[in-house]
Design a protein around this motif. Structure first.
Motif, PDB file in Angstrom:
ATOM      1  N   LYS A   6       0.824  -1.210   0.000  1.00  0.00           N
ATOM      2  CA  LYS A   6       0.000   0.000   0.000  1.00  0.00           C
ATOM      3  C   LYS A   6       0.862   1.265   0.000  1.00  0.00           C
ATOM      4  O   LYS A   6       1.978   1.288   0.518  1.00  0.00           O
ATOM      5  CB  LYS A   6      -0.939   0.007   1.203  1.00  0.00           C
ATOM      6  N   VAL A   7       0.277   2.306  -0.576  1.00  0.00           N
ATOM      7  CA  VAL A   7       0.893   3.628  -0.575  1.00  0.00           C
ATOM      8  C   VAL A   7      -0.043   4.569   0.176  1.00  0.00           C
ATOM      9  O   VAL A   7      -1.260   4.580  -0.072  1.00  0.00           O
ATOM     10  CB  VAL A   7       1.120   4.139  -2.013  1.00  0.00           C
ATOM     11  N   ALA A  41       2.978  -0.741   4.385  1.00  0.00           N
ATOM     12  CA  ALA A  41       3.283   0.438   3.567  1.00  0.00           C
ATOM     13  C   ALA A  41       4.544   0.216   2.736  1.00  0.00           C
ATOM     14  O   ALA A  41       5.573  -0.189   3.260  1.00  0.00           O
ATOM     15  CB  ALA A  41       3.459   1.656   4.458  1.00  0.00           C
ATOM     16  N   ARG A  42       4.428   0.499   1.454  1.00  0.00           N
ATOM     17  CA  ARG A  42       5.642   0.515   0.616  1.00  0.00           C
ATOM     18  C   ARG A  42       6.132   1.940   0.410  1.00  0.00           C
ATOM     19  O   ARG A  42       7.298   2.174   0.095  1.00  0.00           O
ATOM     20  CB  ARG A  42       5.394  -0.146  -0.727  1.00  0.00           C
ATOM     21  N   GLY A  79      13.083   0.285   4.750  1.00  0.00           N
ATOM     22  CA  GLY A  79      12.908   0.170   3.301  1.00  0.00           C
ATOM     23  C   GLY A  79      11.652   0.808   2.749  1.00  0.00           C
ATOM     24  O   GLY A  79      11.359   0.664   1.559  1.00  0.00           O
ATOM     25  N   ILE A  80      10.902   1.514   3.586  1.00  0.00           N
ATOM     26  CA  ILE A  80       9.695   2.202   3.124  1.00  0.00           C
ATOM     27  C   ILE A  80      10.086   3.542   2.508  1.00  0.00           C
ATOM     28  O   ILE A  80      10.835   4.312   3.110  1.00  0.00           O
ATOM     29  CB  ILE A  80       8.709   2.413   4.286  1.00  0.00           C
ATOM     30  N   ALA A 248      -5.117   9.151   2.683  1.00  0.00           N
ATOM     31  CA  ALA A 248      -5.593   8.379   1.543  1.00  0.00           C
ATOM     32  C   ALA A 248      -4.723   7.146   1.385  1.00  0.00           C
ATOM     33  O   ALA A 248      -3.550   7.138   1.782  1.00  0.00           O
ATOM     34  CB  ALA A 248      -5.582   9.215   0.270  1.00  0.00           C
ATOM     35  N   VAL A 249      -5.299   6.105   0.804  1.00  0.00           N
ATOM     36  CA  VAL A 249      -4.610   4.831   0.627  1.00  0.00           C
ATOM     37  C   VAL A 249      -4.772   4.366  -0.818  1.00  0.00           C
ATOM     38  O   VAL A 249      -5.874   4.427  -1.381  1.00  0.00           O
ATOM     39  CB  VAL A 249      -5.194   3.737   1.554  1.00  0.00           C
ATOM     40  N   TRP A 250      -3.674   3.911  -1.412  1.00  0.00           N
ATOM     41  CA  TRP A 250      -3.693   3.252  -2.720  1.00  0.00           C
ATOM     42  C   TRP A 250      -3.182   1.838  -2.516  1.00  0.00           C
ATOM     43  O   TRP A 250      -2.092   1.635  -1.985  1.00  0.00           O
ATOM     44  CB  TRP A 250      -2.804   4.009  -3.702  1.00  0.00           C
ATOM     45  N   ASP A 251      -3.987   0.841  -2.915  1.00  0.00           N
ATOM     46  CA  ASP A 251      -3.597  -0.554  -2.680  1.00  0.00           C
ATOM     47  C   ASP A 251      -3.162  -1.281  -3.949  1.00  0.00           C
ATOM     48  O   ASP A 251      -3.011  -2.509  -3.948  1.00  0.00           O
ATOM     49  CB  ASP A 251      -4.730  -1.325  -2.004  1.00  0.00           C
ATOM     50  N   GLY A 252      -2.957  -0.506  -5.022  1.00  0.00           N
ATOM     51  CA  GLY A 252      -2.553  -1.105  -6.286  1.00  0.00           C
ATOM     52  C   GLY A 252      -3.661  -1.137  -7.308  1.00  0.00           C
ATOM     53  O   GLY A 252      -3.403  -1.242  -8.511  1.00  0.00           O
TER      54      GLY A 252
END
Length: 267
Positions: A6-7, A41-42, A79-80, A248-252
């Motif tokens: 997730k971003v 989180a990436r 690494g995030i 906000a969240v982006w999961d791909g």
């Protein structure tokens, strides 16, 4: 994949602001949110005004915020990806966050491709310049190298207090105008008509020349907005950590707005 899929995007914590009833509690809540997302989180994008005031001298940075900065450093070490966008309150970033935290600092808007979708990320103050000549003047003044050099020549004992007091007066003045129905504001949404919001109007015009952008994300306005535009395009204004504790969240494959709610918030 290691589970980091997730971003996350957030903005406008205004850490250190006298407008917070308990500034330490706000910082701790923000840290708990970061701890809650570090497992998946990436990347985390802070879209400006995370600090109510930030000015880097050559060897001096503002005191405080150690819990927040420490947590961000731990996430970067794990690494995030960490991204800070300069806002109108913390415009004077230099290289401290890059060297000490391993973060990437952005002084302008950025186009980012995530899983095949194009995100335009910005704080929003630059886009807001079109609203009035005063917005344009202040935007250019704060970013002018001569102005920065002159400001840096003044001892921090004078500049820090001055900047924080100006910020507090501005926020109180904005809320006062909102209660009179003079401006749309996050704290009095009965006066808020989404189609009249400047960032929405700006984005609709921008889309005409930039059809490649799928999602527009902004901070700055302290409004919590998720609006569908033409086609599948959207504009998201991220709210803040003064009232909403929002992100906000982006999961791909999907983008959505959420809030960090703890047990006492749900009673």
């Amino acid at each position: 994949m290691d589970g980091r899929t997730k971003v996350y995007f957030t903005s406008d914590a205004h850490l250190g602001s006298g407008y917070h009833a308990d500034p330490r509690a706000v910082e701790c809540r923000l840290v708990r949110w970061l701890q809650s997302i570090e497992g998946d989180a990436r990347a985390v994008y802070f879209l400006g005004d995370m600090f109510d005031y930030w000015f880097e001298y050559r060897t001096v940075v503002p005191r405080g915020h150690v819990r927040f900065l420490g947590q961000v450093a731990l996430m970067a070490d794990a690494g995030i990806e960490i991204h800070f966008f300069a806002g109108n309150h913390d415009v004077w970033f230099a290289d401290y966050l890059e060297k000490e935290l391993g973060a990437q600092v952005h002084h302008e808007e950025a186009l980012v491709t995530l899983d095949g979708k194009t995100f335009r990320l910005a704080h929003g103050d630059k886009e807001y310049c079109g609203l009035s000549w005063t917005n344009r003047f202040l935007y250019r003044l704060f970013r002018h190298p001569v102005a920065r050099c002159l400001y840096a020549a003044v001892h921090p004992r004078w500049t820090v207090g001055f900047a924080l007091s100006c910020s507090l007066r501005s926020r109180k003045r904005g809320v006062r105008k909102a209660t009179l129905g003079q401006i749309p504001h996050a704290y009095h949404n009965e006066y808020f008509e989404i189609e009249k919001e400047w960032l929405v109007r700006w984005t609709k015009a921008h889309i005409e020349e930039h059809p490649e952008v799928d999602y527009y994300l902004f901070g700055h306005r302290h409004l919590l907005v998720d609006l569908a535009l033409r086609g599948e395009k959207r504009i998201v204004i991220l709210g803040d950590w003064l009232q909403y504790n929002s992100f906000a969240v982006w999961d791909g494959s999907a983008l959505w707005i959420d809030q960090f709610l703890e047990e006492e918030d749900q009673v």
